[in-house]
Design a protein around this motif. Sequence first.
Motif, PDB file in Angstrom:
ATOM      1  N   GLN A 194      61.288  19.131  74.003  1.00 11.81           N
ATOM      2  CA  GLN A 194      60.422  18.718  72.893  1.00 11.81           C
ATOM      3  C   GLN A 194      60.509  19.650  71.688  1.00 11.81           C
ATOM      4  OE1 GLN A 194      56.389  17.174  74.249  1.00 11.81           O
ATOM      5  NE2 GLN A 194      57.044  18.216  76.126  1.00 11.81           N
ATOM      6  N   LEU A 195      61.010  20.880  71.874  1.00 11.23           N
ATOM      7  CA  LEU A 195      61.050  21.858  70.789  1.00 11.23           C
ATOM      8  C   LEU A 195      62.456  22.420  70.626  1.00 11.23           C
ATOM      9  CD1 LEU A 195      57.774  23.905  71.482  1.00 11.23           C
ATOM     10  CD2 LEU A 195      58.093  22.049  69.836  1.00 11.23           C
ATOM     11  N   ARG A 196      62.721  22.923  69.431  1.00  8.57           N
ATOM     12  CA  ARG A 196      63.989  23.572  69.112  1.00  8.57           C
ATOM     13  C   ARG A 196      63.738  24.605  68.018  1.00  8.57           C
ATOM     14  NH1 ARG A 196      65.907  21.258  64.268  1.00  8.57           N
ATOM     15  NH2 ARG A 196      64.755  19.372  63.667  1.00  8.57           N
ATOM     16  N   PHE A 197      64.725  25.462  67.804  1.00  8.39           N
ATOM     17  CA  PHE A 197      64.645  26.438  66.719  1.00  8.39           C
ATOM     18  C   PHE A 197      65.450  25.937  65.524  1.00  8.39           C
ATOM     19  CE2 PHE A 197      64.145  29.456  70.380  1.00  8.39           C
ATOM     20  CZ  PHE A 197      62.838  29.822  70.093  1.00  8.39           C
ATOM     21  N   THR A 198      64.959  26.217  64.329  1.00  8.87           N
ATOM     22  CA  THR A 198      65.718  25.947  63.112  1.00  8.87           C
ATOM     23  C   THR A 198      65.397  27.041  62.107  1.00  8.87           C
ATOM     24  OG1 THR A 198      66.315  24.263  61.477  1.00  8.87           O
ATOM     25  CG2 THR A 198      63.981  24.475  62.016  1.00  8.87           C
ATOM     26  N   TYR A 199      65.964  26.961  60.915  1.00  3.29           N
ATOM     27  CA  TYR A 199      65.833  28.085  59.984  1.00  3.29           C
ATOM     28  C   TYR A 199      66.094  27.643  58.552  1.00  3.29           C
ATOM     29  CZ  TYR A 199      70.899  28.057  59.422  1.00  3.29           C
ATOM     30  OH  TYR A 199      72.180  27.683  59.115  1.00  3.29           O
TER      31      TYR A 199
ATOM     32  N   GLU B  54      56.521  23.110  55.833  1.00  4.84           N
ATOM     33  CA  GLU B  54      55.169  22.853  56.328  1.00  4.84           C
ATOM     34  C   GLU B  54      54.531  21.633  55.669  1.00  4.84           C
ATOM     35  OE1 GLU B  54      53.161  26.544  55.781  1.00  4.84           O
ATOM     36  OE2 GLU B  54      54.358  27.597  57.298  1.00  4.84           O
ATOM     37  N   SER B  55      55.058  21.209  54.514  1.00  7.97           N
ATOM     38  CA  SER B  55      54.532  20.002  53.875  1.00  7.97           C
ATOM     39  C   SER B  55      54.849  18.749  54.686  1.00  7.97           C
ATOM     40  CB  SER B  55      55.113  19.865  52.462  1.00  7.97           C
ATOM     41  OG  SER B  55      56.513  19.606  52.512  1.00  7.97           O
ATOM     42  N   LEU B  56      55.797  18.862  55.611  1.00  5.74           N
ATOM     43  CA  LEU B  56      56.159  17.722  56.458  1.00  5.74           C
ATOM     44  C   LEU B  56      55.239  17.586  57.666  1.00  5.74           C
ATOM     45  CD1 LEU B  56      60.049  18.195  56.434  1.00  5.74           C
ATOM     46  CD2 LEU B  56      58.701  16.625  55.039  1.00  5.74           C
ATOM     47  N   ASN B  57      54.347  18.552  57.858  1.00  4.65           N
ATOM     48  CA  ASN B  57      53.425  18.507  58.997  1.00  4.65           C
ATOM     49  C   ASN B  57      52.290  17.534  58.708  1.00  4.65           C
ATOM     50  OD1 ASN B  57      54.969  20.459  60.270  1.00  4.65           O
ATOM     51  ND2 ASN B  57      53.702  22.160  59.548  1.00  4.65           N
ATOM     52  N   ILE B  58      52.306  16.414  59.393  1.00  2.90           N
ATOM     53  CA  ILE B  58      51.276  15.390  59.192  1.00  2.90           C
ATOM     54  C   ILE B  58      50.072  15.659  60.086  1.00  2.90           C
ATOM     55  CG2 ILE B  58      50.782  12.918  59.306  1.00  2.90           C
ATOM     56  CD1 ILE B  58      53.774  12.424  58.836  1.00  2.90           C
ATOM     57  N   ASP B  59      50.335  15.991  61.342  1.00  9.17           N
ATOM     58  CA  ASP B  59      49.269  16.243  62.315  1.00  9.17           C
ATOM     59  C   ASP B  59      49.133  17.747  62.523  1.00  9.17           C
ATOM     60  OD1 ASP B  59      47.453  16.315  64.335  1.00  9.17           O
ATOM     61  OD2 ASP B  59      48.718  15.314  65.836  1.00  9.17           O
TER      62      ASP B  59
ATOM     63  N   GLU C  14      47.483  19.366  64.638  1.00  9.59           N
ATOM     64  CA  GLU C  14      47.480  19.705  66.055  1.00  9.59           C
ATOM     65  C   GLU C  14      48.879  19.637  66.664  1.00  9.59           C
ATOM     66  OE1 GLU C  14      44.850  20.843  67.580  1.00  9.59           O
ATOM     67  OE2 GLU C  14      43.677  20.638  65.737  1.00  9.59           O
ATOM     68  N   ASN C  15      49.759  18.889  66.035  1.00  7.40           N
ATOM     69  CA  ASN C  15      51.125  18.740  66.548  1.00  7.40           C
ATOM     70  C   ASN C  15      52.107  18.822  65.379  1.00  7.40           C
ATOM     71  OD1 ASN C  15      53.221  18.297  68.355  1.00  7.40           O
ATOM     72  ND2 ASN C  15      53.061  16.070  68.200  1.00  7.40           N
ATOM     73  N   PRO C  16      52.252  19.992  64.767  1.00 11.77           N
ATOM     74  CA  PRO C  16      53.075  20.119  63.559  1.00 11.77           C
ATOM     75  C   PRO C  16      54.558  19.965  63.858  1.00 11.77           C
ATOM     76  CG  PRO C  16      52.386  22.282  64.318  1.00 11.77           C
ATOM     77  CD  PRO C  16      51.679  21.281  65.189  1.00 11.77           C
ATOM     78  N   HIS C  17      55.279  19.457  62.865  1.00 12.05           N
ATOM     79  CA  HIS C  17      56.735  19.375  63.002  1.00 12.05           C
ATOM     80  C   HIS C  17      57.364  20.764  62.950  1.00 12.05           C
ATOM     81  CE1 HIS C  17      57.060  15.067  63.012  1.00 12.05           C
ATOM     82  NE2 HIS C  17      56.450  14.934  61.845  1.00 12.05           N
ATOM     83  N   TYR C  18      56.833  21.635  62.078  1.00  9.24           N
ATOM     84  CA  TYR C  18      57.410  22.966  61.893  1.00  9.24           C
ATOM     85  C   TYR C  18      56.311  24.029  61.950  1.00  9.24           C
ATOM     86  CZ  TYR C  18      61.613  20.583  60.189  1.00  9.24           C
ATOM     87  OH  TYR C  18      62.727  19.790  60.079  1.00  9.24           O
ATOM     88  N   THR C  19      56.584  25.088  62.685  1.00  6.45           N
ATOM     89  CA  THR C  19      55.713  26.262  62.719  1.00  6.45           C
ATOM     90  C   THR C  19      56.567  27.481  62.393  1.00  6.45           C
ATOM     91  OG1 THR C  19      54.334  25.275  64.443  1.00  6.45           O
ATOM     92  CG2 THR C  19      54.154  27.657  64.110  1.00  6.45           C
ATOM     93  N   THR C  20      56.205  28.207  61.344  1.00  8.05           N
ATOM     94  CA  THR C  20      56.978  29.395  60.971  1.00  8.05           C
ATOM     95  C   THR C  20      56.791  30.463  62.038  1.00  8.05           C
ATOM     96  OG1 THR C  20      56.516  28.869  58.653  1.00  8.05           O
ATOM     97  CG2 THR C  20      57.497  31.008  59.124  1.00  8.05           C
TER      98      THR C  20
ATOM     99  N   ARG D 252      61.350  18.177  68.265  1.00  2.00           N
ATOM    100  CA  ARG D 252      62.672  17.580  68.442  1.00  2.00           C
ATOM    101  C   ARG D 252      62.990  16.560  67.358  1.00  2.00           C
ATOM    102  NH1 ARG D 252      62.985  14.761  74.007  1.00  2.00           N
ATOM    103  NH2 ARG D 252      61.252  13.648  73.008  1.00  2.00           N
ATOM    104  N   ASP D 253      62.008  15.765  66.960  1.00  2.00           N
ATOM    105  CA  ASP D 253      62.238  14.694  65.990  1.00  2.00           C
ATOM    106  C   ASP D 253      61.734  15.057  64.596  1.00  2.00           C
ATOM    107  OD1 ASP D 253      59.614  14.788  66.704  1.00  2.00           O
ATOM    108  OD2 ASP D 253      59.341  12.613  66.908  1.00  2.00           O
ATOM    109  N   ALA D 254      61.646  16.346  64.281  1.00  2.00           N
ATOM    110  CA  ALA D 254      61.141  16.771  62.969  1.00  2.00           C
ATOM    111  C   ALA D 254      62.077  16.295  61.864  1.00  2.00           C
ATOM    112  CB  ALA D 254      61.009  18.287  62.922  1.00  2.00           C
ATOM    113  N   PRO D 255      61.542  15.712  60.782  1.00  2.00           N
ATOM    114  CA  PRO D 255      62.398  15.271  59.675  1.00  2.00           C
ATOM    115  C   PRO D 255      62.975  16.466  58.923  1.00  2.00           C
ATOM    116  CG  PRO D 255      60.086  15.044  59.085  1.00  2.00           C
ATOM    117  CD  PRO D 255      60.113  15.438  60.537  1.00  2.00           C
ATOM    118  N   GLN D 256      64.121  16.265  58.291  1.00  2.00           N
ATOM    119  CA  GLN D 256      64.758  17.320  57.507  1.00  2.00           C
ATOM    120  C   GLN D 256      64.122  17.394  56.118  1.00  2.00           C
ATOM    121  OE1 GLN D 256      67.132  19.450  58.638  1.00  2.00           O
ATOM    122  NE2 GLN D 256      66.889  18.475  60.641  1.00  2.00           N
ATOM    123  N   ILE D 257      64.080  18.592  55.560  1.00  4.09           N
ATOM    124  CA  ILE D 257      63.580  18.725  54.194  1.00  4.09           C
ATOM    125  C   ILE D 257      64.679  18.307  53.223  1.00  4.09           C
ATOM    126  CG2 ILE D 257      62.009  20.590  54.810  1.00  4.09           C
ATOM    127  CD1 ILE D 257      63.946  22.520  53.446  1.00  4.09           C
TER     128      ILE D 257
END
Length: 746
Positions: free
Chosen positions: A312-317, A340-345, A347-353, A367-372
């Motif tokens: 469900q999770l991965r690293f990106t940069y 972080e602007s892509l985080n809609i929820d 409680e379940n953010p797409h990206y956490t720094t 896993r399914d986080a949209p690209q900036i």
Amino acid sequence: MDRPNQSGNPEQLSLLDTQNEDSEFEELDDSWLEGDFGLDEESDRTVEPVARELLTLKLLREAIQAQNPGDAVMQDFAEIVLPNLLKYTVGVTAKGGKFFAEYLDRVVNPQRIAVGKDPIRRDNAADQSLNTHLLNGLFPANLIERRLQTLDTTVRRQVKERERRLLVSGFILHDFEKFDYDLIPRMPEEFRAIRRDPEGDIRKRSIEEHREIITVLVETLELDHFICPATPDDWQQYLDDLLFLAYNAQRRNDTNLNLSEDGLNPVLRDRTLRCLADLTCLADRLASIVKHPQDAENSGLNDIIHGLSDGQLRFTYHAISENRGVLTNVVNNALMDAYESLNIDPENPHYTTLLYLPTGAIYLASRDAPQISSDSLPNRVVDGIKALCAGQLSLRQTGFGRDGKGMKYADYYNLFFDDPGLMQVALDATLRIVNPNKGSVATKRSENLMAFQQRGVLSGDYDFSFSDDIRIDQLAEFGDLMNRKIWGERVNQLETVIKERAKERKKQKDLPELSEIKPEVLPENIIHKVAEFWQLSEYSPQIREIQRINEKLKELKLKGNTGGVPYEWYFLAAKFLEKNPGIEDLRETCSNVMAYVTQLTQPVVAQYPVADGWDDVREWVGKVVMLPGQTQETSTAEQVDVFLKELAYYKAAKKPGRGRQMICSISHSPYSVNEQMESAVLFTPQVYTNKQHLGGSNAKRNISSIAGIEMMLRQILMNQTQAVGKRFEDGKYRYLYFYPTYYFTP
């Protein structure tokens, strides 16, 4: 007692009259000296010494408590374990330095070479203290564990408070052989001797000996009170659990996953232990591998996070190829905001720094986080700079100053304000700098005008006399700043646009022609419009003569000039105050003039396409920002081309006469270059540089737009005074920068 004095006044005593002094003292009542003041009593009060605390410990505690509110595990770690950890690990080497010199280079690598193996690679051989290694792994692993608790994972099902305390303790102990045993009070001499021997290997000792070492370390670091806060002695039942985690923090070396064969008897269930071992291994790899943002793509790291999160999770940069200081920080912040602007929820953010590096950041992504979108990044950076600086500039007017020629301001103000906005800031700056506490120079201006009159430069029929009045200075300096400088710079920009369009139309006939600016709104005529607005049109002839002083001097072949002093505005301001003597506060008067001038000039600006001045920054951001999936390798041909361009720029800067080209003396950037102005830099512009033409009369260095933006950010955001240029440099200010050797964590 009455005493006569030499003056005959009985109420005055003579300092020389001392004949009855002794008799007077004899009559004084000294019984008060026999009183009991408690001086002979014994006191049990003692002065308590001021409690002293290591600054590093204090800062770390505050950071841990702020980042983990309500988290009993991390709060106890900060209060119980951290003080002891700093005490015994700060000066101990974990990686690089002494560890590599005494162990890998002298022991391990010779053995590997002797049996035909390659020596251990030193990719990750940078110096790292044991304390840094442990904290750099613990903090991000704790954040990851908290994120996993919000998902449907084994961690959520198996890891509770007890397991978390064992996880933290196991990771703290995973490099138990790297502790300096000579610093551990209760460590047996046998193990100290092995630790001092470069060829000794603590990891190869028996499990029973390891149990003894771990026991001493647990009690020394007070991990027993951390693992079992209520009953510290109960920690002993988890001794083999801690050993299991310590053994399995590394997957290639010293692993001990087979419990039945090696005699470990842990309390925790097998599945829970393996989950904690994965988290321990992840913490160790984060602290060992990550040096650059691109290390987020390391397969080992992503394999572990994939397993822990069930995919469900991965690293990106994101990464930045240049580190320019404050500007780099602004770009980093803009990119983090974009993710972080892509985080809609929430409680379940797409990206956490997760990790903050000097040239980028690493994120924990779903896993399914949209690209900036990289297309929006340049404007996001520009908006970030404006948001940081515009308010500060309005409040403090940094970069404004006054010299013998009048008010001046840094060019970067044009990047943040339109003309009306800049005029408002200029008004605030003028009233602050030219204040009633400063002396007026109006009389000097009047005397100079009368001197020109006596030399025949000005007509003898006019009266140019006026006296000192700070209101004259305020009104004149603001009028000149608004007209000749703010509006004058805008007119110069518009005229450049008109000329460029004329050149373009020679190649492209269908481009619309841009009309010339009407004469009545040119800077030299605005003052006459203001005179009409103030109903002082009768003084326009005098103003025109003052404006032509330099031309008249040349016609008469006389030496001298006005030196850039706005004499015409001083004259008009004096006449206005003669007509309106009761005005004390000029803010309303200046605001009315500003509104009138804006009404005249802004329709003119609207007719021309004017760049906002941020194009170089947008181009630079597009070049230096690197995102996953982008091609980062530069071909040899491209590298050669870049080198040849830089060489050509340098040679063109040295070329005498026509064809000479300015280059940036700070960063050598291939962007637009201008001469440094003292109001816009925090050091004296007249500094020798080998990028300036030798033997030339101009000693000022040139600066590119990107380096200029960096200087601007430092001046606005870091300079707490109004000093610029030489005055700032003479103050000998020093700034302390904190850049992590590896990374910061939240």
